[in-house]
Design a protein around this motif. Structure first.
Motif, short mmCIF file in Angstrom:
data_model
loop_
_atom_site.label_atom_id
_atom_site.label_comp_id
_atom_site.label_asym_id
_atom_site.label_seq_id
_atom_site.Cartn_x
_atom_site.Cartn_y
_atom_site.Cartn_z
N ASP A 175 40.33 63.44 96.73
CA ASP A 175 41.03 62.72 95.66
C ASP A 175 42.53 62.98 95.72
OD1 ASP A 175 38.60 61.75 94.77
OD2 ASP A 175 38.29 63.42 93.37
N LEU A 176 42.90 64.22 96.04
CA LEU A 176 44.32 64.56 96.13
C LEU A 176 44.98 63.82 97.29
CD1 LEU A 176 46.80 66.20 95.31
CD2 LEU A 176 45.93 68.10 96.70
N VAL A 177 44.30 63.76 98.41
CA VAL A 177 44.86 63.06 99.58
C VAL A 177 45.04 61.58 99.27
CG1 VAL A 177 44.42 62.35 101.96
CG2 VAL A 177 43.98 64.72 101.26
N ASP A 178 44.05 60.96 98.63
CA ASP A 178 44.16 59.54 98.25
C ASP A 178 45.33 59.32 97.29
OD1 ASP A 178 42.03 58.85 99.81
OD2 ASP A 178 40.56 58.95 98.18
N LEU A 179 45.49 60.22 96.33
CA LEU A 179 46.57 60.08 95.35
C LEU A 179 47.94 60.22 96.02
CD1 LEU A 179 47.50 59.78 92.42
CD2 LEU A 179 47.25 62.27 92.17
N MET A 180 48.07 61.17 96.97
CA MET A 180 49.34 61.34 97.68
C MET A 180 49.72 60.08 98.46
SD MET A 180 49.49 65.29 99.04
CE MET A 180 48.05 65.13 100.08
N LYS A 181 48.73 59.46 99.08
CA LYS A 181 49.00 58.26 99.87
C LYS A 181 49.39 57.08 98.98
CE LYS A 181 46.10 59.61 103.78
NZ LYS A 181 44.90 59.32 104.59
N LYS A 182 48.77 56.98 97.81
CA LYS A 182 49.09 55.89 96.89
C LYS A 182 50.42 56.12 96.18
CE LYS A 182 44.24 54.75 95.94
NZ LYS A 182 43.18 54.76 94.91
N ASN A 183 50.73 57.38 95.94
CA ASN A 183 51.93 57.72 95.18
C ASN A 183 53.22 57.53 95.97
OD1 ASN A 183 53.94 60.12 94.20
ND2 ASN A 183 52.75 59.33 92.46
N ASN A 184 53.13 57.74 97.28
CA ASN A 184 54.28 57.58 98.18
C ASN A 184 55.43 58.53 97.88
OD1 ASN A 184 53.16 55.51 99.76
ND2 ASN A 184 53.78 53.96 98.25
N THR A 185 55.15 59.61 97.14
CA THR A 185 56.21 60.59 96.86
C THR A 185 56.37 61.56 98.02
OG1 THR A 185 55.73 60.44 94.49
CG2 THR A 185 56.97 62.34 95.22
N ILE A 186 55.27 61.94 98.65
CA ILE A 186 55.28 62.90 99.75
C ILE A 186 55.36 62.13 101.07
CG2 ILE A 186 54.03 64.79 100.84
CD1 ILE A 186 52.68 65.35 98.20
N SER A 187 56.22 62.59 101.95
CA SER A 187 56.37 61.91 103.24
C SER A 187 55.06 61.98 104.04
CB SER A 187 57.51 62.55 104.04
OG SER A 187 57.17 63.87 104.39
N GLN A 188 54.92 61.06 105.01
CA GLN A 188 53.69 61.02 105.82
C GLN A 188 53.50 62.32 106.59
OE1 GLN A 188 53.76 57.51 108.26
NE2 GLN A 188 53.42 56.12 106.53
N GLU A 189 54.59 62.89 107.10
CA GLU A 189 54.48 64.15 107.84
C GLU A 189 53.92 65.25 106.95
OE1 GLU A 189 57.36 67.20 110.42
OE2 GLU A 189 58.23 65.55 109.26
N ASN A 190 54.44 65.32 105.75
CA ASN A 190 53.95 66.35 104.82
C ASN A 190 52.53 66.05 104.35
OD1 ASN A 190 56.29 67.84 104.97
ND2 ASN A 190 57.25 66.85 103.19
N GLU A 191 52.20 64.78 104.17
CA GLU A 191 50.83 64.41 103.80
C GLU A 191 49.85 64.89 104.87
OE1 GLU A 191 50.52 60.27 103.17
OE2 GLU A 191 51.79 60.23 101.38
N ARG A 192 50.21 64.70 106.14
CA ARG A 192 49.35 65.09 107.25
C ARG A 192 49.08 66.60 107.23
NH1 ARG A 192 51.72 61.53 110.39
NH2 ARG A 192 53.28 63.04 111.08
N VAL A 193 50.14 67.37 107.00
CA VAL A 193 50.00 68.84 106.96
C VAL A 193 49.05 69.24 105.84
CG1 VAL A 193 51.20 70.98 106.50
CG2 VAL A 193 52.23 69.29 108.01
N VAL A 194 49.28 68.68 104.64
CA VAL A 194 48.45 69.04 103.49
C VAL A 194 47.00 68.66 103.74
CG1 VAL A 194 48.01 68.55 101.05
CG2 VAL A 194 50.36 68.87 101.86
#
Length: 300
Positions: free
Chosen positions: A232-251
């Motif tokens: 759920d957190l990963v989906d929210l990060m992708k929809k929110n667009n606040t965190i960069s893709q590079e940082n999303e990948r790490v998380v």
């Protein structure tokens, strides 16, 4: 025989009076008005250079009698003391017997009762000494009258502004991106010092690493990372667009691996654990760029 006795008594009294001091006292008025000045006079004759001791000036009369003036004079044969006094309460007041020590002998006056009355009658008209006059006040006069109220009001306003500023900006400074980043980096350093990687305690390592990361994301990005499941957190990060893709990948990579370790579905080696710790550390450092980009996007 009786004549001899009478003659002896007369001679004794004559000798005693010839060699003893005589004290006399008098009060001018026994009835006075409130605040009216009265006086008492004490005289001692035939001192024959004897020293007279009594209460000090302005301390001879009791409490209710306000002494206005106390004058003392003494010669070789006469001691004279005049005390002017006033009483400011209605009623009957007593001047007790006043003591005077002459040589080794104590002499006392007779007591006096003073009746103090209010001379003003209830229906007496009250006349002003002069007519009322209007006085024009200047700015400085108003300042002197109300300066304490003005200063108190200014102090209260300043206190309210200080409280508002503290609530508005003081708390934000503690939650600023720089403070959150530095605090999280310190927590990651503390995790590394626990030697979980060296000892192969991968489960404790990932539990603490993900817990630190979740708290950081919640504080830095205002996302409910501390309550959401990984998916759920990963989906929210992708929809929110606040965190960069590079940082999303790490998380996403670290969190998914952490869940697998937690349920004993995978056993990472030392190199993987060190890489995940380094990746999270770099993610924390890069987070400020994500926030800068987000602020620019909002301004546009």
């Amino acid at each position: 025989m009786k004549l001899k006795k009478l003659l002896f008594i007369f001679c004794f009294l004559l000798c005693a009076s010839a060699f003893s001091q005589i004290l006399s006292s008098s009060v001018e008025k026994k009835t006075i008005a409130l605040g009216e000045v009265d006086h008492i006079v004490v005289t001692i004759n035939d001192l024959k250079s004897e020293k007279v001791s009594a209460a000090a000036e302005n301390e001879l009369l009791p409490f209710h009698f306000e002494e206005v003036k106390d004058s003392i004079s003494q010669t070789q044969d006469v001691y004279y003391r005049r005390i002017e006094f006033a009483v400011f309460e209605e009623g009957k007041f007593t001047i007790p017997a006043l003591e005077f020590k002459v040589g080794g002998k104590i002499l006392k006056t007779i007591p006096y009762e003073i009746d103090v009355i209010n001379a003003a009658q209830k229906d007496d008209p009250i006349n002003d000494i002069m007519n009322n006059k209007e006085v024009k006040l200047e700015v400085t006069d108003y300042w002197q009258l109300y300066k304490f109220y003005i200063l108190a009001a200014i102090a209260v306003i300043a206190l309210i502004i200080a409280v508002v500023m503290f609530i508005k900006y003081g708390r934000k400074s503690k939650d600023s991106p720089v403070v959150a980043t530095n605090q999280t980096l310190k927590e990651l350093d503390s995790l590394q010092k626990k030697k979980y990687v060296e000892t192969g305690n991968y489960r404790s390592f990932y539990v603490e690493l993900i817990d630190i990361s979740r708290k950081f994301i919640a504080k830095q990005y205002r996302l409910p990372a501390d309550v959401l499941l990984t998916d759920d957190l990963v989906d929210l990060m992708k929809k929110n667009n606040t965190i960069s893709q590079e940082n999303e990948r790490v998380v996403e990579d670290v969190f998914v691996r952490g869940d697998l370790v937690k349920f004993a579905k995978t056993f990472p080696d030392k190199e993987t654990m060190e890489k995940d710790l380094a990746d999270i550390r770099e993610f924390v450092k890069r987070s400020s760029k994500d926030l800068e980009f987000e602020n620019l996007r909002k301004d546009v």
